[in-house]
Design a protein around this motif. Sequence first.
Motif, PDB file in Angstrom:
ATOM      1  N   PRO A 122      28.540 -62.828   7.955  1.00 15.63           N
ATOM      2  CA  PRO A 122      29.927 -63.320   7.875  1.00 15.63           C
ATOM      3  C   PRO A 122      30.322 -63.849   6.503  1.00 15.63           C
ATOM      4  O   PRO A 122      31.478 -63.707   6.096  1.00 15.63           O
ATOM      5  CB  PRO A 122      29.987 -64.418   8.941  1.00 15.63           C
ATOM      6  CG  PRO A 122      28.566 -64.779   9.243  1.00 15.63           C
ATOM      7  CD  PRO A 122      27.762 -63.541   8.991  1.00 15.63           C
ATOM      8  N   GLY A 123      29.353 -64.402   5.767  1.00 10.46           N
ATOM      9  CA  GLY A 123      29.676 -64.940   4.452  1.00 10.46           C
ATOM     10  C   GLY A 123      29.993 -63.898   3.398  1.00 10.46           C
ATOM     11  O   GLY A 123      30.495 -64.233   2.324  1.00 10.46           O
ATOM     12  N   ARG A 124      29.703 -62.635   3.707  1.00 11.59           N
ATOM     13  CA  ARG A 124      29.900 -61.564   2.718  1.00 11.59           C
ATOM     14  C   ARG A 124      31.256 -60.879   2.874  1.00 11.59           C
ATOM     15  O   ARG A 124      31.596 -60.001   2.074  1.00 11.59           O
ATOM     16  CB  ARG A 124      28.802 -60.481   2.853  1.00 11.59           C
ATOM     17  CG  ARG A 124      27.368 -60.944   2.914  1.00 11.59           C
ATOM     18  CD  ARG A 124      26.909 -61.829   1.774  1.00 11.59           C
ATOM     19  NE  ARG A 124      27.016 -61.285   0.431  1.00 11.59           N
ATOM     20  CZ  ARG A 124      26.037 -60.686  -0.256  1.00 11.59           C
ATOM     21  NH1 ARG A 124      24.857 -60.514   0.309  1.00 11.59           N
ATOM     22  NH2 ARG A 124      26.217 -60.286  -1.498  1.00 11.59           N
ATOM     23  N   VAL A 125      31.995 -61.225   3.924  1.00 13.28           N
ATOM     24  CA  VAL A 125      33.231 -60.504   4.254  1.00 13.28           C
ATOM     25  C   VAL A 125      34.436 -61.406   4.007  1.00 13.28           C
ATOM     26  O   VAL A 125      34.620 -62.407   4.697  1.00 13.28           O
ATOM     27  CB  VAL A 125      33.209 -60.030   5.730  1.00 13.28           C
ATOM     28  CG1 VAL A 125      34.422 -59.162   6.018  1.00 13.28           C
ATOM     29  CG2 VAL A 125      31.932 -59.262   6.025  1.00 13.28           C
ATOM     30  N   ARG A 126      35.241 -61.038   3.027  1.00 12.91           N
ATOM     31  CA  ARG A 126      36.418 -61.834   2.678  1.00 12.91           C
ATOM     32  C   ARG A 126      37.563 -61.530   3.649  1.00 12.91           C
ATOM     33  O   ARG A 126      38.215 -62.428   4.167  1.00 12.91           O
ATOM     34  CB  ARG A 126      36.830 -61.486   1.245  1.00 12.91           C
ATOM     35  CG  ARG A 126      37.805 -62.447   0.599  1.00 12.91           C
ATOM     36  CD  ARG A 126      38.118 -62.021  -0.834  1.00 12.91           C
ATOM     37  NE  ARG A 126      36.928 -62.076  -1.701  1.00 12.91           N
ATOM     38  CZ  ARG A 126      36.917 -61.650  -2.970  1.00 12.91           C
ATOM     39  NH1 ARG A 126      38.014 -61.117  -3.505  1.00 12.91           N
ATOM     40  NH2 ARG A 126      35.825 -61.736  -3.696  1.00 12.91           N
TER      41      ARG A 126
END
Length: 310
Positions: A122-126
């Motif tokens: 989730p942290g990689r998807v803006r």
Amino acid sequence: MIHSHVFPQARLIAVNGVRLEVFEAGRENAGNPIVLCHGWPEHAFSWRHQIPALAAAGYHVIVPNQRGYGRSSRPDEVTAYDIAHLTGDLAALLDHYGYDDAVFIGHDWGANVVWNMALLHPGRVRRIVSLALPYQPRTERPWIELMEEVFGGDHYFVHFNRQPGVADAVLDANAARFLRNLFRTNLPPAPPAPGNVMIGLALAETPLGEPVMDEDELAVFVSAFEATGFEPGINWYRNLDRNWRIVADADPVIRTPALMIYGAQDTIPQSDTLAELVPGVEVVSLDCGHWIQQEKPRETTEAILNWLQG
């Protein structure tokens, strides 16, 4: 019409134990990445209409042929195509460029990978843009088991899993005809034919509806699949029950801002629970079939940019 001769040159990039064939545009926009993920049975070339417009709008456009496609690696093991590997490739691609996160756009199977990026990384998807395939929440029972019960053994998802190698061989033997018959729009309404619909398309003498692309464009897809065969892409389907286990512990609610673009004539049903599962979603529907960004290139690009810039 954007033809293959103006499509970006590819680079082979080593990530996550494989090599991906990656097409890029807008490298001068470093720091503002957008990753475009194709579906099945497709190719990075599916995004030919969007790439220049996104680069012109200020994005560093990164378009991989995902594992199994084009000149990217094609591992032999079926399990090498599970969702952990597919999302891991994209996370590693961001690492390669030194990016923490990116906007991800996916069509069809690529949309499934992008939704799962939001579950597993989730942290990689803006931000997410999904074309054709709404988020598929985890069901109580494994997906193929459920589909077999609801749709029967001939449904192509089920058939691919229960009869490995059968459809792959028919599609390989009829690659040009299959792709010509598949990439169509304005199809006449008709009940689904018996049997595996993909085998039916590979064997049909006459295509229905109208072509989505011209002969030169179709030739790009045909030559790619004549080189790779269809098995690696079909192996993505052969991991659906494995994927069901992989995402078991993920938070099923996707909190990333998302745009869902449907084709109003697509046979994939629209989701009636999307807003509950993806609370930040906006929905657009275009008057086209399944091959949204190729059928309605200008409208698709406008919808994406209006939302991203909104």
